[in-house]
Write a protein that holds these residues in place. Structure first.
Motif, PDB file in Angstrom:
ATOM      1  N   LYS A 295       0.831  -1.207   0.000  1.00  0.00           N
ATOM      2  CA  LYS A 295       0.000   0.000   0.000  1.00  0.00           C
ATOM      3  C   LYS A 295       0.872   1.266   0.000  1.00  0.00           C
ATOM      4  O   LYS A 295       0.404   2.359  -0.354  1.00  0.00           O
ATOM      5  CB  LYS A 295      -0.927  -0.011   1.219  1.00  0.00           C
ATOM      6  N   ILE A 296       2.140   1.133   0.358  1.00  0.00           N
ATOM      7  CA  ILE A 296       3.011   2.319   0.345  1.00  0.00           C
ATOM      8  C   ILE A 296       3.074   2.922  -1.055  1.00  0.00           C
ATOM      9  O   ILE A 296       3.291   4.110  -1.222  1.00  0.00           O
ATOM     10  CB  ILE A 296       4.441   2.037   0.861  1.00  0.00           C
ATOM     11  N   MET A 297       2.867   2.081  -2.078  1.00  0.00           N
ATOM     12  CA  MET A 297       2.886   2.612  -3.452  1.00  0.00           C
ATOM     13  C   MET A 297       1.780   3.669  -3.599  1.00  0.00           C
ATOM     14  O   MET A 297       2.010   4.771  -4.098  1.00  0.00           O
ATOM     15  CB  MET A 297       2.666   1.446  -4.432  1.00  0.00           C
ATOM     16  N   TYR A 298       0.607   3.323  -3.112  1.00  0.00           N
ATOM     17  CA  TYR A 298      -0.522   4.257  -3.175  1.00  0.00           C
ATOM     18  C   TYR A 298      -0.257   5.487  -2.289  1.00  0.00           C
ATOM     19  O   TYR A 298      -0.414   6.626  -2.726  1.00  0.00           O
ATOM     20  CB  TYR A 298      -1.791   3.531  -2.716  1.00  0.00           C
ATOM     21  N   ASN A 299       0.188   5.237  -1.071  1.00  0.00           N
ATOM     22  CA  ASN A 299       0.402   6.341  -0.121  1.00  0.00           C
ATOM     23  C   ASN A 299       1.415   7.352  -0.664  1.00  0.00           C
ATOM     24  O   ASN A 299       1.191   8.563  -0.625  1.00  0.00           O
ATOM     25  CB  ASN A 299       0.935   5.820   1.211  1.00  0.00           C
ATOM     26  N   LEU A 300       2.538   6.849  -1.155  1.00  0.00           N
ATOM     27  CA  LEU A 300       3.614   7.749  -1.577  1.00  0.00           C
ATOM     28  C   LEU A 300       3.254   8.491  -2.857  1.00  0.00           C
ATOM     29  O   LEU A 300       3.496   9.693  -2.980  1.00  0.00           O
ATOM     30  CB  LEU A 300       4.921   6.973  -1.762  1.00  0.00           C
ATOM     31  N   VAL A 301       2.637   7.782  -3.800  1.00  0.00           N
ATOM     32  CA  VAL A 301       2.290   8.428  -5.070  1.00  0.00           C
ATOM     33  C   VAL A 301       1.226   9.502  -4.850  1.00  0.00           C
ATOM     34  O   VAL A 301       1.357  10.632  -5.342  1.00  0.00           O
ATOM     35  CB  VAL A 301       1.824   7.376  -6.117  1.00  0.00           C
ATOM     36  N   THR A 302       0.190   9.179  -4.092  1.00  0.00           N
ATOM     37  CA  THR A 302      -0.866  10.182  -3.895  1.00  0.00           C
ATOM     38  C   THR A 302      -0.318  11.385  -3.107  1.00  0.00           C
ATOM     39  O   THR A 302      -0.629  12.532  -3.417  1.00  0.00           O
ATOM     40  CB  THR A 302      -2.112   9.611  -3.178  1.00  0.00           C
ATOM     41  N   ASP A 303       0.506  11.114  -2.129  1.00  0.00           N
ATOM     42  CA  ASP A 303       1.088  12.197  -1.333  1.00  0.00           C
ATOM     43  C   ASP A 303       1.912  13.141  -2.230  1.00  0.00           C
ATOM     44  O   ASP A 303       1.735  14.371  -2.194  1.00  0.00           O
ATOM     45  CB  ASP A 303       1.977  11.581  -0.242  1.00  0.00           C
ATOM     46  N   ILE A 304       2.795  12.564  -3.043  1.00  0.00           N
ATOM     47  CA  ILE A 304       3.674  13.399  -3.869  1.00  0.00           C
ATOM     48  C   ILE A 304       2.870  14.102  -4.963  1.00  0.00           C
ATOM     49  O   ILE A 304       3.119  15.266  -5.292  1.00  0.00           O
ATOM     50  CB  ILE A 304       4.836  12.543  -4.461  1.00  0.00           C
ATOM     51  N   TYR A 305       1.878  13.433  -5.512  1.00  0.00           N
ATOM     52  CA  TYR A 305       1.093  14.096  -6.557  1.00  0.00           C
ATOM     53  C   TYR A 305       0.288  15.268  -5.990  1.00  0.00           C
ATOM     54  O   TYR A 305       0.263  16.349  -6.574  1.00  0.00           O
ATOM     55  CB  TYR A 305       0.183  13.103  -7.296  1.00  0.00           C
ATOM     56  N   LYS A 306      -0.322  15.046  -4.833  1.00  0.00           N
ATOM     57  CA  LYS A 306      -1.101  16.133  -4.212  1.00  0.00           C
ATOM     58  C   LYS A 306      -0.225  17.341  -3.916  1.00  0.00           C
ATOM     59  O   LYS A 306      -0.609  18.479  -4.109  1.00  0.00           O
ATOM     60  CB  LYS A 306      -1.724  15.638  -2.898  1.00  0.00           C
ATOM     61  N   ARG A 307       0.971  17.075  -3.409  1.00  0.00           N
ATOM     62  CA  ARG A 307       1.870  18.161  -3.036  1.00  0.00           C
ATOM     63  C   ARG A 307       2.413  18.944  -4.214  1.00  0.00           C
ATOM     64  O   ARG A 307       2.524  20.153  -4.172  1.00  0.00           O
ATOM     65  CB  ARG A 307       3.106  17.582  -2.337  1.00  0.00           C
ATOM     66  N   TYR A 308       2.844  18.223  -5.253  1.00  0.00           N
ATOM     67  CA  TYR A 308       3.626  18.900  -6.297  1.00  0.00           C
ATOM     68  C   TYR A 308       2.949  18.964  -7.656  1.00  0.00           C
ATOM     69  O   TYR A 308       3.426  19.681  -8.537  1.00  0.00           O
ATOM     70  CB  TYR A 308       5.014  18.236  -6.426  1.00  0.00           C
ATOM     71  N   LYS A 309       1.891  18.172  -7.848  1.00  0.00           N
ATOM     72  CA  LYS A 309       1.131  18.207  -9.109  1.00  0.00           C
ATOM     73  C   LYS A 309       2.026  18.084 -10.343  1.00  0.00           C
ATOM     74  O   LYS A 309       1.877  18.843 -11.311  1.00  0.00           O
ATOM     75  CB  LYS A 309       0.321  19.511  -9.203  1.00  0.00           C
ATOM     76  N   LYS A 310       2.986  17.184 -10.289  1.00  0.00           N
ATOM     77  CA  LYS A 310       3.855  16.946 -11.450  1.00  0.00           C
ATOM     78  C   LYS A 310       3.693  15.492 -11.867  1.00  0.00           C
ATOM     79  O   LYS A 310       3.381  14.627 -11.027  1.00  0.00           O
ATOM     80  CB  LYS A 310       5.319  17.151 -11.086  1.00  0.00           C
ATOM     81  N   ASP A 311       3.986  15.219 -13.148  1.00  0.00           N
ATOM     82  CA  ASP A 311       3.982  13.828 -13.605  1.00  0.00           C
ATOM     83  C   ASP A 311       4.952  13.016 -12.755  1.00  0.00           C
ATOM     84  O   ASP A 311       6.000  13.527 -12.343  1.00  0.00           O
ATOM     85  CB  ASP A 311       4.466  13.733 -15.056  1.00  0.00           C
ATOM     86  N   ILE A 312       4.583  11.763 -12.544  1.00  0.00           N
ATOM     87  CA  ILE A 312       5.432  10.884 -11.731  1.00  0.00           C
ATOM     88  C   ILE A 312       5.837   9.665 -12.571  1.00  0.00           C
ATOM     89  O   ILE A 312       5.018   9.114 -13.318  1.00  0.00           O
ATOM     90  CB  ILE A 312       4.663  10.403 -10.473  1.00  0.00           C
ATOM     91  N   TYR A 313       7.088   9.290 -12.469  1.00  0.00           N
ATOM     92  CA  TYR A 313       7.530   7.985 -12.961  1.00  0.00           C
ATOM     93  C   TYR A 313       8.017   7.209 -11.752  1.00  0.00           C
ATOM     94  O   TYR A 313       8.805   7.757 -10.964  1.00  0.00           O
ATOM     95  CB  TYR A 313       8.693   8.112 -13.958  1.00  0.00           C
TER      96      TYR A 313
END
Ligand code: BGC
Length: 400
Positions: A295-313
């Protein structure tokens, strides 16, 4: 069956020192000697057998490959360039492109040329200029065929293992030095980012996408005091560098591995006030003992996307698993959570599994096996069961 977004990048990640072999001009080679740990030696022999790597990439059906340039090989002495090594990277990139595999090129993945480490490496401000010159040489020569760059892999891991924990070269323990190194890495990234863009502009190449790879850990608090504590820890480990370089990131590269639950437990097991909770119920990545909690995949991706609104790889995610009995499930569970974050709006453009073949795992030598392939006695990269599974996902761009 759940589909991933159109044009999703499916890849695997490697790093030069861990796979190429023969990189004796690096501070890591000296460290192995000093500490008497297992040596990288010939590694996967990828410097000579890269055609075999490319065959394996094709079997895996990936459309992207993240690898790094070995600085200590390309610039063995101050300002001296190894043109034979340059040909190697040129040819690797050319062959990848001819197979429709997009190169994601990392400039620095933990291993430093000896001549720089002799001048205190990234502790020394001069390293910023060295990194700029190295970037320029690489981009001038390889840039025409590269659209994606990672300047520096995991700055916080590099600095904390080398300057706080003394586990990696140069084996120091000083918060002051740690901060200096972090600052110089941030500056190196910014200067390299500008240099890459400058070279692309000069030749009229279309603008590349540039980032760093950040190893963000999932921190959870078991109690109220730990909540305050992890607020600080999260800032230091997950956000502080991103905050500093955010204007110089075209996307965010995330390496997803670690789950930490923290509890307030004063003066236990050599810790001052807080410690990591051990979960007996969670499966562990064998040799290394890392707790598996997808579940850390979900937690970390959503956290970083919410904060920075940049594409993620996702530039790395993987598991050490000697008999390959857990990797398939690990991939499935992680991707299920990645899809959940995409469904909820996170812009994720690609996933790179760590790693292609079992390779040199730093101080853990060859005992930790992260590969989707193993290497047999004739240097063939043989897909493991989990490799076959990953190949299907990459081929169909979907998860069953
Ligand atoms: C690093 C790799 C390493 C992997 C598994 C990442 O933090 O970038 O070099 O092999 O983790 O430990």
């Amino acid at each position: 069956m759940k589909k991933f977004p159109k044009d999703f990048k499916w890849g695997v990640s490697t790093s030069s020192y861990q796979i190429e072999g023969g990189n004796n001009n690096s501070d890591w080679a000296l460290w192995e000697e000093k500490r008497g740990i297992e040596k990288a030696g010939i590694a996967c022999d990828s410097y000579r057998k890269y055609d075999k790597d490319i065959e394996a990439l094709e079997k895996l059906n990936v459309n992207a490959y993240r690898f790094s340039i070995e600085w200590s090989r390309i610039e063995p002495k101050d300002g001296e360039w190894n043109l034979e090594a340059l040909e190697y990277y040129k040819d690797l990139i050319k062959k990848l492109k001819s197979k429709g595999i997009e190169p994601f090129v990392t400039l620095f993945h933990f291993s430093l040329p000896l001549w720089i480490s002799e001048q205190k490496g990234f502790e020394n401000k001069k390293s910023i200029q060295y990194f700029k010159r190295y970037t320029e040489f690489i981009v001038e020569n390889l840039g025409a065929d590269v659209n994606f760059w990672i300047t520096i892999n995991e700055p916080v891991i590099f600095a904390s293992l080398g300057y706080l924990d003394a586990e990696w070269p140069p084996g120091k323990r000083s918060y002051r030095k740690y901060l200096k190194v972090i600052k110089n890495l941030e500056q190196s990234h910014i200067i390299s980012y500008k240099k890459i863009n400058e070279v692309y502009k000069k030749y009229g190449w279309s603008k590349p996408a540039i980032s760093m790879s950040f190893n963000n850990s999932n921190f959870e608090a078991k109690d109220f005091l730990s909540r305050i504590y992890i607020g600080i820890v999260k800032y230091i480990f997950n956000y502080s560098v991103i905050n500093k370089v955010i204007n110089y990131l075209d996307f965010i590269g995330l390496n997803v591995y670690f789950y930490n639950e923290i509890e307030f437990a004063p003066f236990k097991e050599g810790n001052l006030f807080f410690r990591k909770v051990k979960h007996d119920n969670l499966e562990k990545a064998d040799v290394l003992g890392w707790e598996i909690y997808p579940k850390i995949m979900y937690n970390l991706v959503t956290d970083i996307y919410k904060r920075y609104k940049k594409d993620i790889y996702i530039t790395e995610n993987g598991i050490s698993d000697t008999d390959d009995s857990r990797r398939e499930k690990y991939i499935k569970d992680n991707l299920r959570y990645l899809l959940k974050s995409i469904d909820e709006g996170a812009s994720v453009k690609g996933y790179f599994h760590w790693t292609l073949s079992d390779n040199f795992e730093w101080v853990n030598g060859y005992k930790a096996k992260f590969g989707l392939c193993y290497i047999d006695s004739s240097s063939e990269r043989v897909l493991k069961k989990s490799g076959e599974y990953y190949a299907k996902i990459a081929q169909t761009n979907s998860l069953n």
